[in-house]
Design a protein around this motif. Structure first.
Motif, PDB file in Angstrom:
ATOM      1  N   HIS A  19       0.820  -1.209   0.000  1.00  0.00           N
ATOM      2  CA  HIS A  19       0.000   0.000   0.000  1.00  0.00           C
ATOM      3  C   HIS A  19       0.856   1.262   0.000  1.00  0.00           C
ATOM      4  N   ALA A  20       1.965   1.224   0.697  1.00  0.00           N
ATOM      5  CA  ALA A  20       2.837   2.400   0.761  1.00  0.00           C
ATOM      6  C   ALA A  20       3.414   2.740  -0.599  1.00  0.00           C
ATOM      7  N   LEU A  21       3.663   1.730  -1.421  1.00  0.00           N
ATOM      8  CA  LEU A  21       4.242   1.986  -2.736  1.00  0.00           C
ATOM      9  C   LEU A  21       3.284   2.736  -3.648  1.00  0.00           C
ATOM     10  N   LYS A  22       2.000   2.659  -3.352  1.00  0.00           N
ATOM     11  CA  LYS A  22       1.005   3.346  -4.179  1.00  0.00           C
ATOM     12  C   LYS A  22       0.910   4.825  -3.824  1.00  0.00           C
ATOM     13  N   GLU A  23       1.447   5.203  -2.683  1.00  0.00           N
ATOM     14  CA  GLU A  23       1.418   6.590  -2.236  1.00  0.00           C
ATOM     15  C   GLU A  23       2.852   7.121  -2.262  1.00  0.00           C
ATOM     16  N   GLY A  24       3.135   7.989  -3.204  1.00  0.00           N
ATOM     17  CA  GLY A  24       4.499   8.478  -3.396  1.00  0.00           C
ATOM     18  C   GLY A  24       5.141   9.051  -2.154  1.00  0.00           C
ATOM     19  N   GLN A  25       4.439   9.913  -1.426  1.00  0.00           N
ATOM     20  CA  GLN A  25       5.031  10.537  -0.244  1.00  0.00           C
ATOM     21  C   GLN A  25       5.293   9.508   0.845  1.00  0.00           C
ATOM     22  N   LYS A  26       4.393   8.552   1.003  1.00  0.00           N
ATOM     23  CA  LYS A  26       4.592   7.530   2.026  1.00  0.00           C
ATOM     24  C   LYS A  26       5.802   6.662   1.674  1.00  0.00           C
ATOM     25  N   ALA A  27       5.959   6.344   0.397  1.00  0.00           N
ATOM     26  CA  ALA A  27       7.127   5.567  -0.037  1.00  0.00           C
ATOM     27  C   ALA A  27       8.407   6.357   0.205  1.00  0.00           C
ATOM     28  N   ASP A  28       8.365   7.648  -0.081  1.00  0.00           N
ATOM     29  CA  ASP A  28       9.532   8.496   0.172  1.00  0.00           C
ATOM     30  C   ASP A  28       9.867   8.526   1.655  1.00  0.00           C
ATOM     31  N   ASP A  29       8.830   8.636   2.488  1.00  0.00           N
ATOM     32  CA  ASP A  29       9.049   8.658   3.938  1.00  0.00           C
ATOM     33  C   ASP A  29       9.665   7.342   4.421  1.00  0.00           C
ATOM     34  N   LEU A  30       9.162   6.207   3.901  1.00  0.00           N
ATOM     35  CA  LEU A  30       9.729   4.903   4.267  1.00  0.00           C
ATOM     36  C   LEU A  30      11.188   4.815   3.840  1.00  0.00           C
ATOM     37  N   PHE A  31      11.489   5.306   2.654  1.00  0.00           N
ATOM     38  CA  PHE A  31      12.867   5.304   2.167  1.00  0.00           C
ATOM     39  C   PHE A  31      13.757   6.115   3.110  1.00  0.00           C
ATOM     40  N   ASN A  32      13.287   7.312   3.489  1.00  0.00           N
ATOM     41  CA  ASN A  32      14.089   8.186   4.347  1.00  0.00           C
ATOM     42  C   ASN A  32      14.330   7.580   5.722  1.00  0.00           C
ATOM     43  N   VAL A  33      13.324   6.933   6.286  1.00  0.00           N
ATOM     44  CA  VAL A  33      13.488   6.281   7.585  1.00  0.00           C
ATOM     45  C   VAL A  33      14.524   5.160   7.475  1.00  0.00           C
ATOM     46  N   GLY A  34      14.413   4.355   6.423  1.00  0.00           N
ATOM     47  CA  GLY A  34      15.371   3.271   6.213  1.00  0.00           C
ATOM     48  C   GLY A  34      16.780   3.784   5.983  1.00  0.00           C
ATOM     49  N   ALA A  35      16.905   4.840   5.192  1.00  0.00           N
ATOM     50  CA  ALA A  35      18.223   5.422   4.919  1.00  0.00           C
ATOM     51  C   ALA A  35      18.849   5.967   6.192  1.00  0.00           C
ATOM     52  N   ALA A  37      18.262   5.035   9.293  1.00  0.00           N
ATOM     53  CA  ALA A  37      18.656   3.926  10.163  1.00  0.00           C
ATOM     54  C   ALA A  37      19.923   3.255   9.646  1.00  0.00           C
ATOM     55  N   PHE A  38      19.971   2.991   8.339  1.00  0.00           N
ATOM     56  CA  PHE A  38      21.119   2.305   7.749  1.00  0.00           C
ATOM     57  C   PHE A  38      22.400   3.127   7.886  1.00  0.00           C
ATOM     58  N   PHE A  39      22.356   4.375   7.411  1.00  0.00           N
ATOM     59  CA  PHE A  39      23.564   5.187   7.415  1.00  0.00           C
ATOM     60  C   PHE A  39      23.983   5.614   8.813  1.00  0.00           C
ATOM     61  N   THR A  40      23.017   5.813   9.717  1.00  0.00           N
ATOM     62  CA  THR A  40      23.367   6.135  11.095  1.00  0.00           C
ATOM     63  C   THR A  40      24.096   4.966  11.732  1.00  0.00           C
ATOM     64  N   GLY A  41      23.520   3.780  11.594  1.00  0.00           N
ATOM     65  CA  GLY A  41      24.156   2.596  12.177  1.00  0.00           C
ATOM     66  C   GLY A  41      25.537   2.351  11.623  1.00  0.00           C
ATOM     67  N   CYS A  42      25.660   2.382  10.302  1.00  0.00           N
ATOM     68  CA  CYS A  42      26.966   2.138   9.683  1.00  0.00           C
ATOM     69  C   CYS A  42      27.977   3.215  10.053  1.00  0.00           C
ATOM     70  N   GLY A  43      27.567   4.457   9.909  1.00  0.00           N
ATOM     71  CA  GLY A  43      28.494   5.562  10.153  1.00  0.00           C
ATOM     72  C   GLY A  43      28.946   5.658  11.597  1.00  0.00           C
ATOM     73  N   LEU A  44      28.008   5.592  12.523  1.00  0.00           N
ATOM     74  CA  LEU A  44      28.386   5.736  13.922  1.00  0.00           C
ATOM     75  C   LEU A  44      29.194   4.538  14.415  1.00  0.00           C
ATOM     76  N   ASN A  45      28.838   3.352  13.967  1.00  0.00           N
ATOM     77  CA  ASN A  45      29.637   2.183  14.352  1.00  0.00           C
ATOM     78  C   ASN A  45      31.042   2.254  13.773  1.00  0.00           C
ATOM     79  N   LEU A  68      23.995  13.984   8.478  1.00  0.00           N
ATOM     80  CA  LEU A  68      23.171  12.940   7.857  1.00  0.00           C
ATOM     81  C   LEU A  68      21.705  13.340   7.843  1.00  0.00           C
ATOM     82  N   VAL A  69      21.201  13.828   8.958  1.00  0.00           N
ATOM     83  CA  VAL A  69      19.803  14.264   9.029  1.00  0.00           C
ATOM     84  C   VAL A  69      19.547  15.389   8.027  1.00  0.00           C
ATOM     85  N   ALA A  70      20.484  16.321   7.907  1.00  0.00           N
ATOM     86  CA  ALA A  70      20.344  17.420   6.943  1.00  0.00           C
ATOM     87  C   ALA A  70      20.311  16.888   5.515  1.00  0.00           C
ATOM     88  N   CYS A  71      21.160  15.907   5.206  1.00  0.00           N
ATOM     89  CA  CYS A  71      21.186  15.317   3.863  1.00  0.00           C
ATOM     90  C   CYS A  71      19.882  14.582   3.555  1.00  0.00           C
TER      91      CYS A  71
END
Length: 102
Positions: A19-35, A37-45, A68-71
Motif C-alpha cells: 500500500h505504501a508503494l502506491k502513495e508516493g510521499q509515504k514511499a519516500d518517507d519509508l525510504f528516508n526512515v530506512g536510509a 537507520a542504515f547510514f546512522t548505524g553504519c556511520g556511527l559504528n 546525515l539528518v540534513a542530507c
C-alpha cells in the motif's frame, strides 16, 4: 519517487509495503526512515570502531548525525540513490547473507 521498497529479488512485494508503494510521499518517507537507520548505524559504528569517538553522543558522531539528518531532510540521499543504475545486490548478496546477526 517510488523506489523499490519491499520488493524481493524475484519481484514479490512484501505485504507491509504494497500500500505504501502506491502513495508516493509515504514511499519516500519509508525510504528516508530506512536510509537514516542504515547510514546512522553504519556511520556511527564505523566512527567508534576506528576510535574517533567512544560513544554515539561524542564528536565527531554528533556532527556526522546532524549532517546525515540534513542530507536526508534535504533529499540528497534520495536523489543520489535514484541516480544509481544498479544496486549491485547480486554481487554482494552472498557477503551480506554470510554476516552473522545478533
Amino acid at each position: 519517487g517510488q523506489g523499490h521498497h519491499g520488493i524481493i529479488k524475484d519481484g514479490t512485494m512484501m505485504q507491509s509495503t504494497v500500500h505504501a508503494l502506491k502513495e508516493g510521499q509515504k514511499a519516500d518517507d519509508l525510504f528516508n526512515v530506512g536510509a537514516q537507520a542504515f547510514f546512522t548505524g553504519c556511520g556511527l559504528n564505523m566512527l567508534m570502531h576506528y576510535g574517533t569517538c567512544k560513544a554515539f553522543h561524542e564528536e565527531p558522531a554528533n556532527s556526522f548525525a546532524r549532517a546525515l539528518v540534513a542530507c536526508i531532510s534535504g533529499g540528497v540521499i534520495q536523489r543520489e540513490c535514484k541516480r544509481l543504475k544498479s544496486t549491485l545486490f547480486e554481487e554482494v548478496q552472498d557477503l551480506l547473507l554470510g554476516v552473522p546477526v545478533l
